[in-house]
Write a protein that holds these residues in place. Sequence first.
Motif, PDB file in Angstrom:
ATOM      1  N   THR A  29       0.796  -1.193  -0.102  1.00 23.30           N
ATOM      2  CA  THR A  29       0.067   0.003  -0.052  1.00 23.30           C
ATOM      3  C   THR A  29       0.914   1.233   0.070  1.00 23.30           C
ATOM      4  OG1 THR A  29      -0.115  -0.458   2.472  1.00 23.30           O
ATOM      5  CG2 THR A  29      -2.115  -1.074   1.090  1.00 23.30           C
ATOM      6  N   TRP A  39       1.966   7.328  13.856  1.00 19.30           N
ATOM      7  CA  TRP A  39       2.695   6.166  14.728  1.00 19.30           C
ATOM      8  C   TRP A  39       3.916   6.532  15.364  1.00 19.30           C
ATOM      9  CZ3 TRP A  39       1.612   2.022  17.298  1.00 19.30           C
ATOM     10  CH2 TRP A  39       0.549   1.598  17.040  1.00 19.30           C
ATOM     11  N   ILE A  43       4.901   5.549  18.939  1.00 16.25           N
ATOM     12  CA  ILE A  43       6.180   4.797  19.453  1.00 16.25           C
ATOM     13  C   ILE A  43       6.779   5.849  20.638  1.00 16.25           C
ATOM     14  CG2 ILE A  43       8.714   4.559  18.722  1.00 16.25           C
ATOM     15  CD1 ILE A  43       7.357   3.586  16.064  1.00 16.25           C
ATOM     16  N   TRP A  77      -8.761   4.351  11.120  1.00 19.91           N
ATOM     17  CA  TRP A  77      -8.153   4.285   9.769  1.00 19.91           C
ATOM     18  C   TRP A  77      -8.124   3.077   8.953  1.00 19.91           C
ATOM     19  CZ3 TRP A  77      -4.062   8.654   9.424  1.00 19.91           C
ATOM     20  CH2 TRP A  77      -3.600   8.756   8.369  1.00 19.91           C
ATOM     21  N   SER A  79     -10.570   1.015   8.874  1.00 19.62           N
ATOM     22  CA  SER A  79     -11.795   0.619   8.760  1.00 19.62           C
ATOM     23  C   SER A  79     -12.511  -0.273   9.868  1.00 19.62           C
ATOM     24  CB  SER A  79     -12.416   0.162   7.361  1.00 19.62           C
ATOM     25  OG  SER A  79     -11.256  -0.703   6.890  1.00 19.62           O
ATOM     26  N   SER A 141       7.437  -7.530  15.505  1.00 15.10           N
ATOM     27  CA  SER A 141       7.374  -6.655  14.378  1.00 15.10           C
ATOM     28  C   SER A 141       7.586  -7.497  13.112  1.00 15.10           C
ATOM     29  CB  SER A 141       8.586  -5.608  14.637  1.00 15.10           C
ATOM     30  OG  SER A 141       8.143  -4.351  14.048  1.00 15.10           O
ATOM     31  N   MET A 148       0.936  -9.668   7.810  1.00 15.67           N
ATOM     32  CA  MET A 148       0.047  -8.563   6.927  1.00 15.67           C
ATOM     33  C   MET A 148       0.324  -8.505   5.465  1.00 15.67           C
ATOM     34  SD  MET A 148       0.165  -5.086   9.278  1.00 15.67           S
ATOM     35  CE  MET A 148       1.092  -5.444  10.499  1.00 15.67           C
ATOM     36  N   VAL A 152      -4.680 -12.631   2.394  1.00 13.95           N
ATOM     37  CA  VAL A 152      -5.654 -13.090   3.190  1.00 13.95           C
ATOM     38  C   VAL A 152      -6.136 -14.488   2.930  1.00 13.95           C
ATOM     39  CG1 VAL A 152      -7.685 -12.570   4.737  1.00 13.95           C
ATOM     40  CG2 VAL A 152      -6.001 -10.593   4.131  1.00 13.95           C
TER      41      VAL A 152
ATOM     42  N   MET B   1       3.644  -0.294   2.576  1.00 15.35           N
ATOM     43  CA  MET B   1       4.325   1.008   3.547  1.00 15.35           C
ATOM     44  C   MET B   1       3.484   1.025   4.663  1.00 15.35           C
ATOM     45  SD  MET B   1       7.319   1.936   3.117  1.00 15.35           S
ATOM     46  CE  MET B   1       8.030   3.069   4.318  1.00 15.35           C
ATOM     47  N   MET B   2       2.424   1.063   4.564  1.00 12.57           N
ATOM     48  CA  MET B   2       1.386   1.116   5.962  1.00 12.57           C
ATOM     49  C   MET B   2       1.837  -0.099   6.831  1.00 12.57           C
ATOM     50  SD  MET B   2      -0.571   3.625   5.375  1.00 12.57           S
ATOM     51  CE  MET B   2      -2.407   4.178   5.648  1.00 12.57           C
ATOM     52  N   GLU B   3       2.066  -1.376   6.241  1.00  8.92           N
ATOM     53  CA  GLU B   3       2.056  -2.391   6.954  1.00  8.92           C
ATOM     54  C   GLU B   3       3.346  -2.253   7.644  1.00  8.92           C
ATOM     55  OE1 GLU B   3       1.243  -2.607   3.809  1.00  8.92           O
ATOM     56  OE2 GLU B   3      -0.587  -3.943   3.573  1.00  8.92           O
ATOM     57  N   ILE B   5       4.845   0.461   8.879  1.00  5.83           N
ATOM     58  CA  ILE B   5       4.761   1.309   9.921  1.00  5.83           C
ATOM     59  C   ILE B   5       3.904   0.666  10.891  1.00  5.83           C
ATOM     60  CG2 ILE B   5       3.755   3.547  10.605  1.00  5.83           C
ATOM     61  CD1 ILE B   5       3.844   4.357   7.676  1.00  5.83           C
ATOM     62  N   LEU B   6       2.785  -0.055  10.637  1.00 10.67           N
ATOM     63  CA  LEU B   6       2.038  -0.659  11.670  1.00 10.67           C
ATOM     64  C   LEU B   6       3.053  -1.745  12.359  1.00 10.67           C
ATOM     65  CD1 LEU B   6      -0.730  -0.672  13.401  1.00 10.67           C
ATOM     66  CD2 LEU B   6      -1.483  -2.181  11.520  1.00 10.67           C
ATOM     67  N   ALA B   7       3.718  -2.510  11.882  1.00  9.56           N
ATOM     68  CA  ALA B   7       4.485  -3.418  12.132  1.00  9.56           C
ATOM     69  C   ALA B   7       5.215  -2.926  13.248  1.00  9.56           C
ATOM     70  CB  ALA B   7       5.264  -4.568  11.128  1.00  9.56           C
ATOM     71  N   LEU B   8       6.078  -1.950  12.782  1.00  6.32           N
ATOM     72  CA  LEU B   8       7.160  -1.333  13.624  1.00  6.32           C
ATOM     73  C   LEU B   8       6.465  -0.850  14.981  1.00  6.32           C
ATOM     74  CD1 LEU B   8      10.031  -0.239  13.681  1.00  6.32           C
ATOM     75  CD2 LEU B   8       9.276   1.898  12.917  1.00  6.32           C
ATOM     76  N   GLY B   9       5.315  -0.181  14.662  1.00  3.61           N
ATOM     77  CA  GLY B   9       4.536   0.434  15.960  1.00  3.61           C
ATOM     78  C   GLY B   9       4.148  -0.856  16.904  1.00  3.61           C
ATOM     79  N   ILE B  10       3.659  -1.789  16.213  1.00  3.57           N
ATOM     80  CA  ILE B  10       3.287  -3.275  17.122  1.00  3.57           C
ATOM     81  C   ILE B  10       4.579  -3.632  17.895  1.00  3.57           C
ATOM     82  CG2 ILE B  10       2.562  -5.367  17.028  1.00  3.57           C
ATOM     83  CD1 ILE B  10       0.786  -4.664  14.908  1.00  3.57           C
ATOM     84  N   LEU B  42      -3.791  -4.936  18.253  1.00  4.76           N
ATOM     85  CA  LEU B  42      -3.535  -4.524  16.796  1.00  4.76           C
ATOM     86  C   LEU B  42      -2.899  -5.568  15.879  1.00  4.76           C
ATOM     87  CD1 LEU B  42      -1.659  -1.142  17.811  1.00  4.76           C
ATOM     88  CD2 LEU B  42      -3.855  -1.333  16.248  1.00  4.76           C
ATOM     89  N   SER B  46      -4.708  -6.897  12.693  1.00  6.89           N
ATOM     90  CA  SER B  46      -3.962  -6.920  11.245  1.00  6.89           C
ATOM     91  C   SER B  46      -4.149  -8.080  10.603  1.00  6.89           C
ATOM     92  CB  SER B  46      -2.590  -6.423  11.405  1.00  6.89           C
ATOM     93  OG  SER B  46      -1.644  -6.918  12.235  1.00  6.89           O
ATOM     94  N   GLY B  49      -5.872  -8.296   7.230  1.00  5.32           N
ATOM     95  CA  GLY B  49      -5.296  -7.540   6.122  1.00  5.32           C
ATOM     96  C   GLY B  49      -5.868  -6.024   6.488  1.00  5.32           C
ATOM     97  N   LEU B  50      -4.974  -5.031   6.014  1.00  2.00           N
ATOM     98  CA  LEU B  50      -5.157  -3.629   6.307  1.00  2.00           C
ATOM     99  C   LEU B  50      -5.987  -3.085   5.218  1.00  2.00           C
ATOM    100  CD1 LEU B  50      -1.801  -2.350   7.641  1.00  2.00           C
ATOM    101  CD2 LEU B  50      -3.847  -3.227   8.825  1.00  2.00           C
ATOM    102  N   ARG B  51      -6.909  -2.484   5.415  1.00  2.00           N
ATOM    103  CA  ARG B  51      -7.941  -1.879   4.492  1.00  2.00           C
ATOM    104  C   ARG B  51      -8.410  -0.402   4.875  1.00  2.00           C
ATOM    105  NH1 ARG B  51     -11.739  -5.532   1.002  1.00  2.00           N
ATOM    106  NH2 ARG B  51     -11.844  -3.682   0.025  1.00  2.00           N
ATOM    107  N   SER B  52      -8.153   0.664   4.399  1.00  2.00           N
ATOM    108  CA  SER B  52      -8.805   1.642   4.377  1.00  2.00           C
ATOM    109  C   SER B  52     -10.193   1.975   3.756  1.00  2.00           C
ATOM    110  CB  SER B  52      -8.159   2.867   4.712  1.00  2.00           C
ATOM    111  OG  SER B  52      -7.110   3.122   3.855  1.00  2.00           O
TER     112      SER B  52
END
Lengths: 400, 115
Positions: A29, A39, A43, A77, A79, A141, A148, A152, B1-3, B5-10, B42, B46, B49-52
């Motif tokens: 994405t 984030w 963090i 974000w 959904s 991580s 992810m 899916v 890319m979103m993945e 960021i989120l993975a890093l945050g987790i 989270l 996740s 799958g991430l979808r906005s």
Amino acid sequence: MRLLVCIAFAAALGSLYAGGFVPGRLAPTGFDPAFALVWAIGIVCAVGAAYQAKFHRLASLILLAGAGLVTCVTFVWMSAPDLALTQLVVDTVTTVLLLLGLRWLPKRIEDPDARASFGRAFRPRRLVDLAIAIAAGAGLSALAYVAMTQPVPDSISRYFVEHAYTKGGGTNIVNVILVDFRGFDTFGEITVLGVVALAVYALLRRFRPAPESVDIPEQQRVQDAFDDADPDRRRGDSIAHSMMTPALIMRLLFPAIGMFAVFLLLRGHDLPGGGFVAGLTMAVAFILQYMAGGTTWVEARLRVLPVRWMGLGLSVAALTGAGAWFFLHPFLTSHFFYLELPLIGAVPFATALLFDIGVFLLVVGATVLILIALGHQSVRAQRAALLRTPEPAAQAIAKQ
Amino acid sequence: MMEAILALGIGVLAGSGVWLLLRPRTFQVIVGLSLIAYAVNLFIFSMGGLRSGAPPILHARTAGDAAQYADPLPQALVLTAIVIGFATTALFLVVVLASRGLTGTDHVDGRERES
């Protein structure tokens, strides 16, 4: 504890190794700077909370809530409006809960001298812990990234999406799963919540606070001294005056929040909302009254009977489930249940709504019971302390 | 890319949580467990799958097409996990307070380390 964490980590690493570490080929994405910024804040909050938890508990709590807020934004974000709502309200309630608990923990003030000697003695241990923590974080991580980016798999979710309306009678799929398809799980869960609330209540009935935290807190002493010094003021005036405007707003908000909770409850089957978040919102309304008026003020005017709310909620949920028996169907719901029970008009007034009302009542009762039981300790502990030392207590009472 | 960021945050949430979990003071452990709870929620979330912009709320009152919506199943699981997380935090906090009252210390072992 370290052993446990290490074993869990090794197990996770083992399964990751067995499965092969292959980042998925899913089309990535796009990069969104706003999400990255959110984030970055998250963090910083998490690390800050970890860093401050020993000496600055309040700061740590605020940072913890910040991390929770970032989680909440992520849910919006990606959904998941239901999750975001619930996370937001749960965070609020958790923060109030921990604040109430903070009062009973010993003061811990950073001492530079002690820190130097302490640091040397425990440095190896801390370094090992840090290594474990970093390894665990990096491992999760990596695992999260790999998972992810995989496409899916076709799971039972498809069934839920396809049958949420035709068999459950609601368009909010998450809520339909909770109160209908997986109703028995939810029933078990609210039972757990009720049991926890009762356990908290029972534990606090026999609560003996540590001797040094029984005293009136320092802030309150300062205020009392100020009020005593001025002949025109009575004890408690400072807090009453500084809280006047917020207290008024909080009192006026009570019906508004209550109505909002019912609104969330009723729309839950079709739009974001539902019993859990509605119940927590209602509990927040009650807690605000306690904050605004103080325990004694509220209880002189409002009879909150959280244990009855809980009992009623669990009964409503159970009876809704048992109602299915009259139609010769299994307890709570199998999806066949709704095929034969007519929906009333175009409004999906499923029995799931009754079940959700049960959830709502129980969540209100449990949350309020936990928070009130904790809040009562301040009132009770001082009364107990007064009884234990009758001499000065009698004077104090005479002075008031 | 979103993945990423989120993975890093987790990862950071979980790492901070594990660090606090290994500390000797009970309040640190409570904060640590809350952080780990965020990370795990989270993480489970996740998995779908991430979808906005595709909340799992049916557009029309008919059978839905699974491809159009974010995965509702992890969301339902996490929703209950959030509420139970609150309950366990409350129970843990009260146990901590009771133990502090009984033992006179907020060390996780119930006594200060002799050294």
